[in-house]
Design an enzyme around this catalytic site. Sequence first.
Site, PDB file in Angstrom:
ATOM      1  CG  ASN A  60      -1.795   1.204   1.388  1.00 14.87           C
ATOM      2  OD1 ASN A  60      -1.719   1.984   0.545  1.00 14.87           O
ATOM      3  ND2 ASN A  60      -2.375   1.332   2.610  1.00 14.87           N
ATOM      4  CD1 TRP A  61       3.937   1.304  -2.348  1.00 13.89           C
ATOM      5  CD2 TRP A  61       3.698   1.918  -4.328  1.00 13.89           C
ATOM      6  NE1 TRP A  61       4.906   0.493  -3.182  1.00 13.89           N
ATOM      7  CE2 TRP A  61       4.772   1.054  -4.522  1.00 13.89           C
ATOM      8  CE3 TRP A  61       3.649   2.528  -5.569  1.00 13.89           C
ATOM      9  CZ2 TRP A  61       5.537   0.652  -5.828  1.00 13.89           C
ATOM     10  CZ3 TRP A  61       4.273   2.245  -6.733  1.00 13.89           C
ATOM     11  CH2 TRP A  61       5.315   1.008  -6.841  1.00 13.89           C
ATOM     12  CE  LYS A  62      -0.083   3.208   4.535  1.00 14.89           C
ATOM     13  NZ  LYS A  62      -0.229   3.107   6.181  1.00 14.89           N
ATOM     14  CG  HIS A 111      -6.251   1.987   5.087  1.00 14.22           C
ATOM     15  ND1 HIS A 111      -5.699   2.828   5.750  1.00 14.22           N
ATOM     16  CD2 HIS A 111      -5.073   1.005   4.955  1.00 14.22           C
ATOM     17  CE1 HIS A 111      -4.461   2.435   6.195  1.00 14.22           C
ATOM     18  NE2 HIS A 111      -4.072   1.154   5.478  1.00 14.22           N
ATOM     19  CD  GLU A 124      -3.045   5.273   6.562  1.00 16.70           C
ATOM     20  OE1 GLU A 124      -2.939   5.341   5.394  1.00 16.70           O
ATOM     21  OE2 GLU A 124      -2.131   4.724   7.474  1.00 16.70           O
ATOM     22  CD  GLU A 151      -3.606  -2.671   6.999  1.00 16.30           C
ATOM     23  OE1 GLU A 151      -2.679  -2.898   6.576  1.00 16.30           O
ATOM     24  OE2 GLU A 151      -4.493  -1.639   6.714  1.00 16.30           O
ATOM     25  N   GLY A 209       1.934   1.995  10.471  1.00 18.32           N
ATOM     26  CA  GLY A 209       2.723   3.109  10.632  1.00 18.32           C
ATOM     27  C   GLY A 209       3.723   3.510  12.131  1.00 18.32           C
ATOM     28  CB  SER A 247       4.679  -2.335  12.174  1.00 20.62           C
ATOM     29  OG  SER A 247       4.466  -0.937  12.235  1.00 20.62           O
ATOM     30  N   GLY A 297       2.689  -1.108   4.308  1.00 17.79           N
ATOM     31  CA  GLY A 297       2.845   0.254   3.845  1.00 17.79           C
ATOM     32  C   GLY A 297       4.353   0.528   3.794  1.00 17.79           C
ATOM     33  N   GLY A 298       4.819   1.256   4.723  1.00 20.34           N
ATOM     34  CA  GLY A 298       6.259   1.760   4.895  1.00 20.34           C
ATOM     35  C   GLY A 298       7.286   0.985   4.132  1.00 20.34           C
TER      36      GLY A 298
HETATM   37  P1  PGA Z   1       2.640   0.118   7.691  1.00 19.08           P
HETATM   38  O1  PGA Z   1       1.220   0.261   6.999  1.00 19.08           O
HETATM   39  O2  PGA Z   1       3.080  -1.167   7.008  1.00 19.08           O
HETATM   40  O3  PGA Z   1       3.321   1.009   7.221  1.00 19.08           O
HETATM   41  O4  PGA Z   1       2.100  -0.037   8.910  1.00 19.08           O
HETATM   42  C1  PGA Z   1       0.353  -0.656   6.730  1.00 19.08           C
HETATM   43  C2  PGA Z   1      -1.039  -0.178   5.933  1.00 19.08           C
HETATM   44  O5  PGA Z   1      -1.398   0.798   6.401  1.00 19.08           O
HETATM   45  O6  PGA Z   1      -1.602  -0.936   5.193  1.00 19.08           O
END
Ligand code: PGA
Length: 249
Positions: free
Chosen positions: A8-10, A97, A99, A169, A175, A213, A234-235
């Site tokens: 997930n590149w956000k 998601h 966010e 999640e 994050g 994470s 994500g990250g």
């Molecule tokens: P993260 O994000 O790996 O940076 O914790 C995961 C996500 O939001 O899908």
Amino acid sequence: MRKLMAANWKMYKTSTEATATIEKLSTLLGGSAPAGREVLIFAPFTALEAAATAMRTFHNGSVGAQNMYPAEEGAFTGEISPAMIKSCGASWVLAGHSERRHLLGENDDFIGRKLRFALEKNLNVMLCVGETLEERERGELPIVLERQITLALAGVTAEALPHLALAYEPVWAIGTGRTAEMDDIQEAHSLLKSLVKKHFGKDCKVPILYGGSVKAENASAILALDNVDGVLVGGASLQAESFTKIVTA
Ligand code: PGA
């Protein structure tokens, strides 16, 4: 079941950066994910077409959008339709998601509308669910997951099963660098499995991914757990090198 290795590149990467990252990933992986695994990249809208084009050289990878609006077309300033997503060469979309739930104010009903509309328009959907820290501390994990699953899947029949994936999640692990304990992941995934079974009335092969994470250091332990059918990253998915380590973990 195949394992989905999802990125997930956000709100990161221009189209040029997306192309470069996928090309590098493809080089590092020798043009395909390991047997039994699939790579899936949720790119920003503006990089969707570039990402899908770069992904064509990769053997078992696909691209998805991070959001969409549940309407064919219309006066919805700033929104994107399933047809627009598909015209870029993308075949997946994320729904729910954390966010979008917590920063952009999306509720379970709206997430359900999006999920049903996306399926109707032949997109594959990855539904994200998970509890906040406060909900977890109040012992509400089972209630929260049941509410999120029930409202999102209301009216969804078994016909949709091949086009559906779930991602657990926990909000407090996204994050933050704080990964859930293996027991917590196991518990949530078996709860989700039984909720899916309850909804569809039978054991079904809906992949359930873990996200929050995930990094090269913890990916193989997470992927080895029962009922974990992949990871949503994500990250650590932003750099081709670190995502390659996860994809091959
Ligand atoms: P993260 O994000 O790996 O940076 O914790 C995961 C996500 O939001 O899908």
